[in-house]
Design an enzyme around this catalytic site. Structure first.
Site, PDB file in Angstrom:
ATOM      1  N   ASN A 135     -36.378  65.613  41.591  1.00 36.48           N
ATOM      2  CA  ASN A 135     -36.943  65.476  42.932  1.00 36.48           C
ATOM      3  C   ASN A 135     -36.521  66.608  43.863  1.00 36.48           C
ATOM      4  O   ASN A 135     -37.323  67.109  44.649  1.00 36.48           O
ATOM      5  CB  ASN A 135     -36.521  64.130  43.528  1.00 36.48           C
ATOM      6  CG  ASN A 135     -37.121  62.959  42.790  1.00 36.48           C
ATOM      7  OD1 ASN A 135     -38.332  62.820  42.689  1.00 36.48           O
ATOM      8  ND2 ASN A 135     -36.279  62.101  42.241  1.00 36.48           N
ATOM      9  N   VAL A 136     -35.268  67.033  43.760  1.00 39.11           N
ATOM     10  CA  VAL A 136     -34.780  68.100  44.636  1.00 39.11           C
ATOM     11  C   VAL A 136     -35.383  69.444  44.243  1.00 39.11           C
ATOM     12  O   VAL A 136     -35.928  70.173  45.082  1.00 39.11           O
ATOM     13  CB  VAL A 136     -33.245  68.171  44.617  1.00 39.11           C
ATOM     14  CG1 VAL A 136     -32.750  69.376  45.407  1.00 39.11           C
ATOM     15  CG2 VAL A 136     -32.644  66.893  45.197  1.00 39.11           C
TER      16      VAL A 136
ATOM     17  N   LYS B 241     -42.203  68.522  32.285  1.00 33.78           N
ATOM     18  CA  LYS B 241     -42.213  68.264  33.734  1.00 33.78           C
ATOM     19  C   LYS B 241     -42.258  69.588  34.497  1.00 33.78           C
ATOM     20  O   LYS B 241     -42.997  69.725  35.490  1.00 33.78           O
ATOM     21  CB  LYS B 241     -40.956  67.477  34.113  1.00 33.78           C
ATOM     22  CG  LYS B 241     -40.679  67.341  35.620  1.00 33.78           C
ATOM     23  CD  LYS B 241     -41.736  66.534  36.340  1.00 33.78           C
ATOM     24  CE  LYS B 241     -41.269  66.045  37.704  1.00 33.78           C
ATOM     25  NZ  LYS B 241     -40.771  67.080  38.622  1.00 33.78           N
TER      26      LYS B 241
ATOM     27  N   VAL C 276     -20.734  69.760  45.094  1.00 36.08           N
ATOM     28  CA  VAL C 276     -21.112  71.165  45.248  1.00 36.08           C
ATOM     29  C   VAL C 276     -19.912  72.093  45.383  1.00 36.08           C
ATOM     30  O   VAL C 276     -19.936  73.224  44.885  1.00 36.08           O
ATOM     31  CB  VAL C 276     -22.096  71.327  46.431  1.00 36.08           C
ATOM     32  CG1 VAL C 276     -21.438  71.038  47.763  1.00 36.08           C
ATOM     33  CG2 VAL C 276     -22.730  72.709  46.430  1.00 36.08           C
ATOM     34  N   ASP C 277     -18.850  71.644  46.032  1.00 44.90           N
ATOM     35  CA  ASP C 277     -17.690  72.518  46.206  1.00 44.90           C
ATOM     36  C   ASP C 277     -17.020  72.803  44.867  1.00 44.90           C
ATOM     37  O   ASP C 277     -16.663  73.946  44.560  1.00 44.90           O
ATOM     38  CB  ASP C 277     -16.697  71.886  47.178  1.00 44.90           C
ATOM     39  CG  ASP C 277     -17.328  71.593  48.532  1.00 44.90           C
ATOM     40  OD1 ASP C 277     -17.895  72.522  49.120  1.00 44.90           O
ATOM     41  OD2 ASP C 277     -17.270  70.430  48.982  1.00 44.90           O
TER      42      ASP C 277
ATOM     43  N   HIS D  85     -18.318  68.910  51.387  1.00 39.45           N
ATOM     44  CA  HIS D  85     -19.597  68.206  51.508  1.00 39.45           C
ATOM     45  C   HIS D  85     -19.337  66.797  50.983  1.00 39.45           C
ATOM     46  O   HIS D  85     -19.576  66.481  49.821  1.00 39.45           O
ATOM     47  CB  HIS D  85     -20.680  68.904  50.671  1.00 39.45           C
ATOM     48  CG  HIS D  85     -22.006  68.196  50.699  1.00 39.45           C
ATOM     49  ND1 HIS D  85     -22.600  67.750  51.855  1.00 39.45           N
ATOM     50  CD2 HIS D  85     -22.853  67.848  49.684  1.00 39.45           C
ATOM     51  CE1 HIS D  85     -23.747  67.172  51.561  1.00 39.45           C
ATOM     52  NE2 HIS D  85     -23.916  67.216  50.257  1.00 39.45           N
TER      53      HIS D  85
END
Length: 305
Positions: free
Chosen positions: A10-11, A37, A121-122, A174
């Site tokens: 989705n992202v 996909k 993410v970090d 984050h």
């Protein structure tokens, strides 16, 4: 300009759509573990070009076949299980995925700037910097950029001022240990106060991503828009200031770590680390987030196989 998006969930798909609408490249590649996909998304996006201002080549690829990209956007991720309460729940799976996926990507795209969206993410930005052996200026995580944007939107409702006219940053992890920099928050030349109401709004921001995730099973629109702003700053050499997760040897007295700090972004990646003067409350929050992120890095990256 060739942008390759690694991961077409989705992202990744929404980021690809934003790239096409904004005309951020002339060659877009969608690559994922689900090649079918990726092919479907590429074909669907190709059909939008008659409504867009800029023509571009749009194609799909297997991840291992992506080559010679100017920018790699990494959204590939292990799947979450049900309702998620911490991005760290994805940590072990995504560290394993990145250790396998990133070396050939870096080898095949040696000149690329790498933008990491996947969580945590970090930790993943730190890991990628270790694996790549590239200047840290070319590897950045989306970090607290989207949190800062959410903060501005919610503050704008309270202050009755357009969110783009608010200068407010959230820095650090984050995640739950991020912190607002009220000492350098302004609307026009007027300071945005550190008061109970604004602190309440900040607390809403900290859990906002999970609110969206738990309501619909994923987040995509805000993160895709934030990512497109980073890509735009790189593509057009905009020299924009934004908070991004980046590895640094030292920042504000913190050494050998990776989390969101204010930086300047242009065509070569991160051009400069900014050095805002923090008050004592913010210094304490900075030291706390730094210690916890370092603990997460050590735990996940150095875990036994």
């Amino acid at each position: 300009m060739k942008i390759s998006i690694i991961g077409t969930g989705n992202v990744g798909s929404t980021i690809a759509y934003a790239v096409v609408l904004k005309g951020l490249c002339n060659h877009l590649v969608l690559a994922g573990r689900n090649v079918t996909k990726a092919r479907g998304d590429a074909l669907d996006l190709l059909h939008t070009l008659s409504f867009c201002e800029r023509p571009m080549t749009i194609e799909s690829s297997a991840i291992e076949e992506v080559r010679d990209s100017d920018i790699l956007v990494i959204t590939a991720s292990a799947k979450g299980r049900g309702k998620m309460t911490s991005r760290m729940e994805l940590g072990a799976g995504n560290v394993k995925l990145f250790k396998k996926m990133m070396p050939p990507l870096i080898q095949n795209n040696p000149a690329a700037i790498i933008v990491i969206i996947s969580n945590p993410v970090d930790v993943l930005t730190y890991l990628t910097t270790q694996i790549a052996g590239l200047p840290s200026s070319r590897i950045m995580g989306i970090g607290t950029l989207v949190d800062s944007a959410r903060f501005r939107v919610l503050l704008s409702h309270e202050e009755k001022i357009h969110p783009d006219d608010l200068r407010t940053y959230i820095l650090g992890e984050h995640g739950p240990n991020q912190f607002p920099v009220f000492s350098n928050a302004f609307a026009g030349s007027e300071r945005i106060a550190d008061n109970p109401e604004h602190r309440r709004i900040f607390e809403e921001v900290t859990k906002a991503g999970f609110d969206v995730y738990n309501l619909k099973g994923y987040t995509n629109f805000a993160i895709a828009t934030a990512t497109s702003e980073v890509l735009k700053a790189i593509v057009f050499d905009d020299h924009r200031t934004m908070p991004l997760s980046i590895y640094f040897r030292e920042w504000q007295g913190i050494e050998d770590n990776c989390f969101s700090i204010p930086v300047v972004v242009g065509r070569t990646g991160v051009i400069r680390h900014l050095q805002p003067k923090l008050n004592q409350v913010e210094r304490t929050a900075l030291e706390k987030t730094a210690a916890l992120i370092r603990e997460n890095i050590n735990q996940l990256i150095n875990q036994k196989k």
